[in-house]
Design a protein around this motif. Structure first.
Motif, PDB file in Angstrom:
ATOM      1  N   ALA A 187       1.451  16.504  -3.695  1.00  0.00           N
ATOM      2  CA  ALA A 187       1.261  15.538  -4.791  1.00  0.00           C
ATOM      3  C   ALA A 187       1.145  14.117  -4.242  1.00  0.00           C
ATOM      4  O   ALA A 187       0.431  13.282  -4.789  1.00  0.00           O
ATOM      5  CB  ALA A 187       2.430  15.632  -5.772  1.00  0.00           C
ATOM      6  N   GLY A 188       1.843  13.851  -3.131  1.00  0.00           N
ATOM      7  CA  GLY A 188       1.786  12.526  -2.524  1.00  0.00           C
ATOM      8  C   GLY A 188       0.491  12.254  -1.791  1.00  0.00           C
ATOM      9  O   GLY A 188       0.306  11.171  -1.241  1.00  0.00           O
TER      10      GLY A 188
ATOM     11  N   TRP B 290       0.837  -1.200   0.000  1.00  0.00           N
ATOM     12  CA  TRP B 290       0.000   0.000   0.000  1.00  0.00           C
ATOM     13  C   TRP B 290       0.871   1.249   0.000  1.00  0.00           C
ATOM     14  O   TRP B 290       1.913   1.276   0.648  1.00  0.00           O
ATOM     15  CB  TRP B 290      -0.889   0.032   1.251  1.00  0.00           C
ATOM     16  CG  TRP B 290      -2.118  -0.827   1.165  1.00  0.00           C
ATOM     17  CD1 TRP B 290      -2.302  -1.884   0.321  1.00  0.00           C
ATOM     18  CD2 TRP B 290      -3.297  -0.712   1.949  1.00  0.00           C
ATOM     19  NE1 TRP B 290      -3.532  -2.439   0.540  1.00  0.00           N
ATOM     20  CE2 TRP B 290      -4.162  -1.739   1.531  1.00  0.00           C
ATOM     21  CE3 TRP B 290      -3.701   0.155   2.967  1.00  0.00           C
ATOM     22  CZ2 TRP B 290      -5.423  -1.912   2.094  1.00  0.00           C
ATOM     23  CZ3 TRP B 290      -4.957  -0.029   3.522  1.00  0.00           C
ATOM     24  CH2 TRP B 290      -5.816  -1.049   3.084  1.00  0.00           C
ATOM     25  N   SER B 291       0.379   2.282  -0.688  1.00  0.00           N
ATOM     26  CA  SER B 291       1.100   3.558  -0.678  1.00  0.00           C
ATOM     27  C   SER B 291       0.791   4.309   0.613  1.00  0.00           C
ATOM     28  O   SER B 291      -0.154   3.966   1.329  1.00  0.00           O
ATOM     29  CB  SER B 291       0.651   4.407  -1.863  1.00  0.00           C
ATOM     30  OG  SER B 291      -0.699   4.777  -1.681  1.00  0.00           O
ATOM     31  N   VAL B 292       1.621   5.340   0.876  1.00  0.00           N
ATOM     32  CA  VAL B 292       1.372   6.188   2.041  1.00  0.00           C
ATOM     33  C   VAL B 292      -0.029   6.796   1.954  1.00  0.00           C
ATOM     34  O   VAL B 292      -0.763   6.867   2.940  1.00  0.00           O
ATOM     35  CB  VAL B 292       2.425   7.315   2.108  1.00  0.00           C
ATOM     36  CG1 VAL B 292       2.108   8.278   3.230  1.00  0.00           C
ATOM     37  CG2 VAL B 292       3.802   6.739   2.288  1.00  0.00           C
ATOM     38  N   ALA B 293      -0.409   7.213   0.726  1.00  0.00           N
ATOM     39  CA  ALA B 293      -1.705   7.859   0.545  1.00  0.00           C
ATOM     40  C   ALA B 293      -2.835   6.898   0.914  1.00  0.00           C
ATOM     41  O   ALA B 293      -3.790   7.269   1.593  1.00  0.00           O
ATOM     42  CB  ALA B 293      -1.857   8.323  -0.896  1.00  0.00           C
ATOM     43  N   ARG B 294      -2.692   5.627   0.493  1.00  0.00           N
ATOM     44  CA  ARG B 294      -3.748   4.667   0.772  1.00  0.00           C
ATOM     45  C   ARG B 294      -3.819   4.382   2.278  1.00  0.00           C
ATOM     46  O   ARG B 294      -4.908   4.251   2.842  1.00  0.00           O
ATOM     47  CB  ARG B 294      -3.472   3.374  -0.003  1.00  0.00           C
ATOM     48  CG  ARG B 294      -4.700   2.506  -0.112  1.00  0.00           C
ATOM     49  CD  ARG B 294      -4.510   1.378  -1.084  1.00  0.00           C
ATOM     50  NE  ARG B 294      -5.668   0.507  -1.042  1.00  0.00           N
ATOM     51  CZ  ARG B 294      -5.684  -0.715  -1.566  1.00  0.00           C
ATOM     52  NH1 ARG B 294      -4.606  -1.183  -2.177  1.00  0.00           N
ATOM     53  NH2 ARG B 294      -6.765  -1.456  -1.486  1.00  0.00           N
ATOM     54  N   GLU B 295      -2.640   4.312   2.895  1.00  0.00           N
ATOM     55  CA  GLU B 295      -2.592   4.097   4.345  1.00  0.00           C
ATOM     56  C   GLU B 295      -3.310   5.233   5.079  1.00  0.00           C
ATOM     57  O   GLU B 295      -4.137   5.006   5.963  1.00  0.00           O
ATOM     58  CB  GLU B 295      -1.124   4.030   4.792  1.00  0.00           C
ATOM     59  CG  GLU B 295      -0.935   3.812   6.277  1.00  0.00           C
ATOM     60  CD  GLU B 295       0.381   4.382   6.803  1.00  0.00           C
ATOM     61  OE1 GLU B 295       1.170   4.920   6.005  1.00  0.00           O
ATOM     62  OE2 GLU B 295       0.599   4.291   8.013  1.00  0.00           O
TER      63      GLU B 295
ATOM     64  N   VAL C 176      -5.137  14.699   4.239  1.00  0.00           N
ATOM     65  CA  VAL C 176      -4.202  15.595   3.550  1.00  0.00           C
ATOM     66  C   VAL C 176      -3.598  16.570   4.554  1.00  0.00           C
ATOM     67  O   VAL C 176      -2.380  16.728   4.655  1.00  0.00           O
ATOM     68  CB  VAL C 176      -4.920  16.386   2.429  1.00  0.00           C
ATOM     69  CG1 VAL C 176      -4.007  17.458   1.850  1.00  0.00           C
ATOM     70  CG2 VAL C 176      -5.419  15.448   1.332  1.00  0.00           C
ATOM     71  N   VAL C 177      -4.470  17.194   5.331  1.00  0.00           N
ATOM     72  CA  VAL C 177      -4.018  18.200   6.288  1.00  0.00           C
ATOM     73  C   VAL C 177      -3.120  17.566   7.342  1.00  0.00           C
ATOM     74  O   VAL C 177      -2.068  18.101   7.694  1.00  0.00           O
ATOM     75  CB  VAL C 177      -5.239  18.899   6.926  1.00  0.00           C
ATOM     76  CG1 VAL C 177      -4.844  19.655   8.169  1.00  0.00           C
ATOM     77  CG2 VAL C 177      -5.875  19.833   5.912  1.00  0.00           C
ATOM     78  N   GLU C 178      -3.521  16.396   7.840  1.00  0.00           N
ATOM     79  CA  GLU C 178      -2.731  15.759   8.885  1.00  0.00           C
ATOM     80  C   GLU C 178      -1.356  15.359   8.363  1.00  0.00           C
ATOM     81  O   GLU C 178      -0.342  15.546   9.033  1.00  0.00           O
ATOM     82  CB  GLU C 178      -3.464  14.542   9.442  1.00  0.00           C
ATOM     83  CG  GLU C 178      -2.882  14.110  10.764  1.00  0.00           C
ATOM     84  CD  GLU C 178      -3.600  12.925  11.352  1.00  0.00           C
ATOM     85  OE1 GLU C 178      -4.544  13.135  12.101  1.00  0.00           O
ATOM     86  OE2 GLU C 178      -3.208  11.783  11.033  1.00  0.00           O
ATOM     87  N   ARG C 179      -1.332  14.834   7.134  1.00  0.00           N
ATOM     88  CA  ARG C 179      -0.058  14.406   6.549  1.00  0.00           C
ATOM     89  C   ARG C 179       0.887  15.597   6.379  1.00  0.00           C
ATOM     90  O   ARG C 179       2.055  15.528   6.723  1.00  0.00           O
ATOM     91  CB  ARG C 179      -0.341  13.742   5.200  1.00  0.00           C
ATOM     92  CG  ARG C 179       0.884  13.521   4.359  1.00  0.00           C
ATOM     93  CD  ARG C 179       1.269  12.071   4.308  1.00  0.00           C
ATOM     94  NE  ARG C 179       2.451  11.859   3.499  1.00  0.00           N
ATOM     95  CZ  ARG C 179       3.549  11.291   3.956  1.00  0.00           C
ATOM     96  NH1 ARG C 179       3.615  10.879   5.200  1.00  0.00           N
ATOM     97  NH2 ARG C 179       4.590  11.112   3.177  1.00  0.00           N
ATOM     98  N   LEU C 180       0.355  16.708   5.846  1.00  0.00           N
ATOM     99  CA  LEU C 180       1.208  17.870   5.610  1.00  0.00           C
ATOM    100  C   LEU C 180       1.698  18.462   6.921  1.00  0.00           C
ATOM    101  O   LEU C 180       2.850  18.867   7.043  1.00  0.00           O
ATOM    102  CB  LEU C 180       0.455  18.925   4.785  1.00  0.00           C
ATOM    103  CG  LEU C 180       0.066  18.472   3.363  1.00  0.00           C
ATOM    104  CD1 LEU C 180      -0.739  19.558   2.661  1.00  0.00           C
ATOM    105  CD2 LEU C 180       1.305  18.111   2.540  1.00  0.00           C
TER     106      LEU C 180
END
Lengths: 351, 108, 579
Positions: free
Chosen positions: C538-539, A67-72, C548-552
């Motif tokens: 992009a990731g 799984w990608s980071v995005a999917r995780e 998205v917000v948490e990751r950034l």
């Protein structure tokens, strides 16, 4: 419907749930848990026997590069919604004391800690959940303002142990005992004990039982800092981090000519990986535990293998640091164990 | 904590009635007031034009920009001219983002 | 029968060749006298050397003058004692069985020659036994009653000092009234009493909160009582009013209502109610009870309770003051905290705000979302929602106040003007009119509406702020091509309104420069920069807005590695897919 009768059903539901979060299907995942809840499954079991295991699988699939980071992240976000949906339906009136639940500063793996917060709420505690990565000063201000009976501190990654230690000490200094939990404190809780936590629990339900039994002192007696910190290797390693990384990048470039063709982004990723190794070394130094570092190296080796990165790179990086850290006897000892783990149990180094 | 470079202001007189203020270091929340004070002192002396050399600034934050606007306003009150005679590409970008390039006279 | 050693010992303890019949209680005869007892069969040379043998009267005088008591027994019978022994142990009369004098002269198993302490009729005696042959035993007694009392007093003093030290440590650690009150009851019970309760001054609806610690039970008991219940406890009303300022121990424990004491406590034999003096106003009252069989509260305890109460009162009242200020502060800053995000039609919103000042949650960065018709209209109302993210000049509370004013001004101006460009121009005029110097603000403002055929449309204005980024469905990231003036600086602003369309699952990200201008990374002194933010965004393709917000935020926090310098704000809008 009895709980026992639900068990095979739970397994099937678990598969369905996992499939939904894997497709970032929020409504589907919420439907699965709410159906079970309506069928009589206790909320606590839904959280701990359905959602938590699914999230553990998510982590494993990411590590295996399936799984990608995005999917995780997407799956985790859906699980957050599922948790919210369950607890919105079951709101017992608080009749026990007050507990503050927080993730260690820098810790973003918040779901296991969130599950603990919700289990405590379901059991009748008045819970304040402060969320992911809680800065120490913010936590202490909160403790003064609300006066809880205990703090439950979550730490998923051993990397954060130095900061967890600072937070444990700060809570105890304002007279609030700390219950430590999460994989970061070690599978047997040895780091929780080392860092002076008043109690440790291996799981959310065990933590809830422990609190109910009064397993925490009402006033903490702070432990002395671990004696091995007196050598200040951790402090010096942290201070020298930028320089060590710079030296290591240079040496790595000389050892692996292929690096000359790396893009700036690739170079930065390499530097970040090396930085990660140093940070883990720092954590292992902080708790003086070689096993912690070897486990991290073995795990990293697995992650790299899954991503097709040559194994030599990891051992090479470790050897570089071993060579650089001449005046760090403890760090060298820990690195040697890491090198052995990277080489599959054989260390070619002489001390 | 990242180490900061202190702000240094150097006053040079090149031609009669014109003063050149050379700034080096960080122009931020902690140092913004120093710039305003320096400019007020210079402009209070009755010069007709103030030139700013910003090419030695390492970092400028929103408070730093606010200080530059304040200097602009003080110059206008004193009916003195204000020019920026040198700046870094980062600063030029900052002036563009905040549309301050519309009010400040920038070098080509 | 007797060895030379025992004779020598006898000599040491004042014996030797002596006439029988010491102390007058022992009649003459060769058996039963002191001399006989000590020297049944004295070794040769002693009895013959008449010049070295004192007469009996002298020996008696010597033994009686000895402060140490001596009792001599023969086969369990007392045969002789000196004057000191008669004072200390009157029961050990010659001719009686030694055991009848109690444990003083009976210590089976206790080693010979070693002292032990016994209590006899209010005295403390130090007793040591020595054997002489198989028949005779001498008991040496020392009266240590006074010494013992001195030691006890010293230990008690030390316990009280230790108690007050511990009290100081625990009471000083917290700034929370409940925690301080809890510490007070836990300290007081069991050290001062069998049950302890702190009653805090009445708060809302004249209800007084109380805490009670129960010995042996881990969970603190808590509750509230009204004025009627307070009046039931002798002295409590007065103590809560701060009068009299000393413990009242002339209270009738029989009048104690049942609810005051823990379940199963039984009858209170002694009751002490003490005011907790605070900063001018009483901080509450301490109720102490001792059960049946407990000692009454004496003078010393009362003094100790008074000192303890003053410390507890000071701690509780300081904490109450902090609490009050904290609550006022929370009300004042409530409007400055990031709002709960509503979910406008067709879009998903998520935001994060991290203040540089970690004790408070407020700073110069802010974001806000206003739904058409206000919050009351609910989440799914039609029309356009207004999104704003901005950064005011400065730091900390001062900046937070200005940020709050900007949010309020925008909400008010929204009633007059909904077109983003004009709205921002009006805000600029408000800021110029502000009495606060340096009211400079940069922001991104967008008006959000569902687009026909799925997705959303954002009308954006960028005012002196980093332009938003857009994450497209194919994973590419674009920067919105617009810029404009910083607000609050110039009378005329230059703005370039622009429209951005988001297809389902596409994301528009507003952010503050605290994200891009974060210094850190591997070298610790590199700026994060726009390029890294674009790569990171992009990731995030495929993630919900919250992820998205948490990751950034996580990436930014890791980049900083603890070196937090500036507020950081993120606000993401993601167009919902069609379900």
């Amino acid at each position: 419907m009895s709980v026992a009768a639900l068990s095979p059903g739970l397994r099937a539901a678990g598969e369905r749930y996992f499939d939904r979060i894997g497709h970032a299907d929020e409504f589907g995942a919420v439907d699965v848990v709410l159906e079970l809840l309506e069928a009589g499954m206790p909320a606590e079991r839904l959280l701990l026997d359905l959602i938590a295991p699914a999230q553990r699988r998510v982590g494993e699939l990411w590590a295996a590069n399936d799984w990608s980071v995005a999917r995780e992240h997407a799956a985790t976000a859906v699980s957050e919604r599922a948790v919210a949906a369950v607890v919105a339906r079951v709101r017992p009136r608080p009749h026990l004391g007050r507990v503050t639940v927080a993730c260690t500063d820098g810790e973003y793996h918040a779901l296991p800690t969130r599950l603990l917060a919700e289990v405590l709420r379901l059991r009748g505690w008045h819970v304040d959940f402060l969320g992911a990565s809680v800065p120490g000063p913010h936590l202490i201000t909160h403790l003064h303002q609300t006066g809880p009976d205990a703090v439950a501190l979550g730490c998923a990654l051993a990397l954060r142990l130095p900061r967890a230690h600072a937070m444990i000490s700060a809570c105890q200094a304002v007279g609030v005992p700390v219950l430590a939990g999460g994989a970061g404190f070690g599978g047997d809780g040895r780091f929780a004990r080392l860092l002076g936590a008043d109690a440790w629990a291996p799981s959310a339900d065990a933590a809830a039982d422990l609190l109910a039994e009064g397993g925490l002192p009402s006033f903490p007696s702070p432990a002395a800092a671990p004696a091995h910190l007196d050598d200040e290797e951790y402090t010096h390693l942290t201070r020298r981090r930028p320089l060590l990384l710079q030296t290591a990048m240079g040496a790595l470039g000389a050892a692996f000519p292929a690096m000359a063709s790396y893009s700036p982004a690739q170079l930065e990723a390499t530097a970040e990986d090396l930085g990660h190794i140093l940070d883990f070394l720092g954590a292992a130094l902080y708790v003086d535990d070689e096993e912690l570092f070897s486990e991290f190296v073995s795990w990293t080796a697995g992650v790299l293998r899954a991503r097709g990165v040559p194994q030599r790179a990891l051992g090479g990086g470790l050897r570089l640091f071993h060579g650089e850290l001449r005046d760090f006897p403890r760090a060298r000892r820990i690195l040697q164990c890491g090198i052995a783990a990277a080489d599959g149990g054989h260390s070619e180094l002489e001390n | 904590m990242l180490e900061k470079t202190p702000l240094r202001t150097e006053v040079r007189s090149c031609e009669p009635g014109t003063v050149l203020l050379v700034l080096t270091g960080d122009l931020d929340y902690d140092t913004a007031a120093e710039l305003v004070a320096a400019a007020q002192e210079v402009l209070g002396g009755g010069v007709s034009r103030l030139d700013l050399d910003l090419s030695g600034l390492d970092f400028v934050d929103s408070s730093g920009l606010a200080a530059l606007i304040n200097v602009y306003n003080v110059a206008r009150e004193q009916e003195a001219g204000l020019r920026i005679v040198a700046l870094t590409s980062y600063l030029r970008h900052l002036f563009q983002v905040t549309a301050l390039d519309h009010i400040f006279e920038l070098p080509a | 029968m007797t060895t030379a050693r025992s004779a020598g010992q006898g000599t040491r303890s004042g014996g030797g060749e002596a006439p029988a019949g010491l102390h007058g209680e022992v009649r003459g005869g060769s058996h039963g006298g002191l001399r006989a007892g000590l020297c049944d069969d004295p070794p040769d040379g002693f009895q013959d050397d008449a010049a070295r043998v004192p007469d009996e009267a002298l020996l008696r005088a010597v033994v009686d003058a000895c402060g140490e008591g001596v009792v001599l027994c023969d086969a369990g019978q007392v045969v002789a004692r000196n004057a000191a022994a008669a004072r200390m142990l009157p029961a050990a009369r010659p001719g009686t069985a030694a055991a009848s004098a109690g444990e003083a002269l009976s210590d089976p198993g206790h080693p010979e020659g070693e002292s032990r302490e016994v209590a006899v009729a209010g005295r403390r005696l130090l007793v040591r036994r020595e054997s002489f042959g198989t028949r005779h035993r001498a008991w040496y007694l020392r009266d240590v009653t006074a010494e013992h009392a001195r030691t006890e007093a010293l230990l008690a003093e030390r316990r009280r000092t230790g108690f007050l030290l511990e009290a100081g440590r625990r009471l000083a650690s917290s700034l929370n009234p409940r925690r301080c009150a809890r510490a007070a009851v836990e300290l007081a019970c069991p050290f001062l009493a069998d049950a302890a309760m702190v009653v805090l001054p009445p708060a809302a609806r004249r209800q007084a909160p109380w805490l009670r610690s129960v010995p042996g039970r881990p969970v603190m008991q808590e509750g509230v009582i009204g004025p009627a219940e307070v009046a039931q406890v002798p002295g409590l009303t007065e103590a809560l009013a701060g009068f009299p300022p000393v413990p009242s121990r002339w209270l009738d424990p029989a009048q104690v209502p049942e609810w005051l004491l823990p379940e199963g406590f039984g009858v209170a034999a002694h009751l002490l109610v003490t005011p907790l003096p605070g900063n001018g106003v009483p901080a509450g009252a301490l109720v102490l009870a001792r059960g049946a069989g407990g000692e009454p509260f004496d003078e010393e305890t009362e003094t100790l309770v008074r000192v303890f109460a003053s410390r507890a009162g000071a701690a509780i009242s300081a904490a109450a003051l902090y609490q009050e200020q904290g609550e006022t502060n929370a009300i004042l800053t409530g409007g400055l905290l990031p709002p709960r995000l509503p979910q406008p039609a067709g879009a998903e919103l998520a935001g994060s705000l991290r203040a540089a000042q970690q004790t408070s949650l407020v700073g110069g960065d802010f974001y806000d979302v206003c739904l058409p018709g206000g919050e009351a209209a609910g989440g799914e109302a039609g029309g356009e929602a207004l999104l704003v993210l901005g950064d005011v000049c400065g730091k900390g509370a001062r900046a937070a106040v200005l940020a709050g004013q900007v949010r309020q001004s925008l909400r008010a101006l929204l009633l007059l003007e909904r077109r983003p460009g004009r709205l921002v121009a009006l805000l600029n005029r408000c800021l110029l009119a502000s009495a606060v110097p340096n009211s400079f603000v940069t922001l991104v403002l967008g008006s959000l509406a569902a687009a026909a055929g799925g997705g959303v449309r954002l009308e954006l204005v960028v005012a002196g702020h980093p332009p938003p980024l857009v994450l497209r469905a194919d994973g590419t990231v674009e920067e919105v091509a617009s810029r404009g003036s910083m607000l609050g600086a110039m009378r005329e602003v230059v703005l370039e309104p622009v429209t951005v369309e988001l297809a389902p699952a596409e994301v528009c990200l507003f952010y503050s420069d605290g994200i891009t201008e974060a210094f850190g990374g591997p070298s610790g002194r590199e700026m994060y920069g726009g390029a890294r933010l674009k790569t990171a965004l992009a990731g995030c393709a495929g993630m919900p807005a919250s992820a998205v917000v948490e990751r950034l935020e996580q990436l930014s926090t890791e980049w900083l590695a603890g070196r937090v310098q500036d507020d950081r704000a993120l606000l993401a809008v993601r167009a919902k897919g069609v379900r």
